[in-house]
Design a protein around this motif. Structure first.
Motif, short mmCIF file in Angstrom:
data_model
loop_
_atom_site.label_atom_id
_atom_site.label_comp_id
_atom_site.label_asym_id
_atom_site.label_seq_id
_atom_site.Cartn_x
_atom_site.Cartn_y
_atom_site.Cartn_z
N ALA A 144 0.80 -1.13 0.01
CA ALA A 144 0.00 0.01 -0.04
C ALA A 144 0.72 1.29 0.01
O ALA A 144 0.28 2.32 -0.13
CB ALA A 144 -0.76 -0.02 1.20
N GLY A 145 2.14 1.10 0.06
CA GLY A 145 2.92 2.16 0.27
C GLY A 145 3.07 3.53 -0.82
O GLY A 145 2.76 4.45 -0.42
N PRO A 146 2.90 2.95 -2.14
CA PRO A 146 2.85 4.09 -3.05
C PRO A 146 1.73 4.84 -3.11
O PRO A 146 1.55 5.89 -3.47
CB PRO A 146 3.06 2.93 -4.31
CG PRO A 146 3.60 1.89 -4.01
CD PRO A 146 3.13 1.72 -2.66
N LYS A 147 0.52 4.24 -2.56
CA LYS A 147 -0.95 4.83 -2.47
C LYS A 147 -0.85 5.98 -1.20
O LYS A 147 -1.86 6.55 -0.99
CB LYS A 147 -2.07 4.04 -2.25
CG LYS A 147 -2.09 2.85 -3.79
CD LYS A 147 -3.11 1.78 -3.21
CE LYS A 147 -2.62 0.69 -4.03
NZ LYS A 147 -3.53 -0.38 -3.76
N LEU A 148 0.08 5.92 -0.25
CA LEU A 148 -0.07 6.46 0.95
C LEU A 148 0.45 7.80 0.91
O LEU A 148 1.59 7.84 0.70
CB LEU A 148 0.73 5.74 2.18
CG LEU A 148 -0.04 4.26 2.60
CD1 LEU A 148 0.99 3.80 3.66
CD2 LEU A 148 -1.29 4.63 3.33
N GLY A 149 -0.49 8.91 0.81
CA GLY A 149 0.02 10.08 0.39
C GLY A 149 0.71 10.78 1.89
O GLY A 149 1.82 11.38 1.96
N ASP A 150 -0.14 10.56 3.01
CA ASP A 150 0.29 11.30 4.03
C ASP A 150 0.91 9.92 5.19
O ASP A 150 0.14 9.34 5.54
CB ASP A 150 -1.43 11.93 4.79
CG ASP A 150 -0.80 12.45 6.43
OD1 ASP A 150 0.40 12.74 6.43
OD2 ASP A 150 -1.81 12.41 7.06
N ARG A 151 2.18 10.34 5.45
CA ARG A 151 2.67 9.39 6.14
C ARG A 151 2.75 9.64 7.50
O ARG A 151 3.20 8.96 8.61
CB ARG A 151 4.17 9.39 5.93
CG ARG A 151 4.69 9.23 4.35
CD ARG A 151 4.92 7.83 3.97
NE ARG A 151 5.40 7.59 2.74
CZ ARG A 151 5.03 6.79 1.94
NH1 ARG A 151 4.41 5.77 2.30
NH2 ARG A 151 5.35 6.57 0.54
N SER A 152 2.06 10.65 8.05
CA SER A 152 1.82 10.87 9.61
C SER A 152 1.01 9.92 10.42
O SER A 152 1.16 9.69 11.34
CB SER A 152 1.44 12.39 9.57
OG SER A 152 0.06 12.60 9.02
N GLY A 153 0.04 9.40 9.70
CA GLY A 153 -0.88 8.26 10.27
C GLY A 153 -0.41 7.12 10.06
O GLY A 153 -1.34 6.02 10.12
#
Length: 150
Positions: A29-38
């Motif tokens: 799912a990494g490439p789809k994750l825009g916000d890494r804060s959550g």
């Protein structure tokens, strides 16, 4: 997260399998994750869902309690109580156990737990109540000093 998986599974080997699956899902799912804060709450959600999915797939498999304590326990006061509670937690059904771990180990609110499990707040409350009742029955009256409240 590894300890969360241990609390859910009841043993380190299954916990490591759940963690491996969860990290694979997070990687994919990494490439789809825009916000890494959550990222931490998202990984916790993946761990819980992976655990529940495994339990649904293999309904005939039941956990077995052992005499051996889990690895890494400290010798601090109350360690024996924690060990007994952890072992009793394995007697709680998987969905209720997931709710208890999120609510009481991770201190999530009812709303956050419901969001993590994709269920209603009423379901979280009822699963908490049922899970705590199972724990109380399993622990017996000698553990009434532990505050097991909804």
């Amino acid at each position: 997260m590894r300890f969360t998986a241990f609390l859910l599974c009841g043993n380190w080997h299954e916990a490591e399998d759940v963690m491996q699956s969860a990290f694979l899902k997070l990687y994919l799912a990494g490439p789809k994750l825009g916000d890494r804060s959550g990222l931490e709450p998202y990984l916790r959600q993946i761990v819980v869902r992976t655990f529940l999915a495994e339990r649904r797939k293999v309904r005939w498999r039941r956990e077995k309690l052992t005499d051996a304590p889990p690895e890494g326990l400290s010798s601090a006061a109350g360690a024996e109580d924690r060990l007994v509670v952890w072992q009793a937690l394995t007697a709680v059904p998987a969905r209720q156990r997931a709710v208890l771990v999120l609510r009481y180990w991770h201190d999530l609110s009812v709303e956050d737990t419901a969001a993590a499990l994709k269920c209603s707040t009423g379901t979280v409350k009822s699963q908490s109540s049922k899970g705590l009742e199972t724990l109380r029955r399993r622990l017996g009256p000698e553990f009434d000093h532990l505050r097991l409240e909804v």
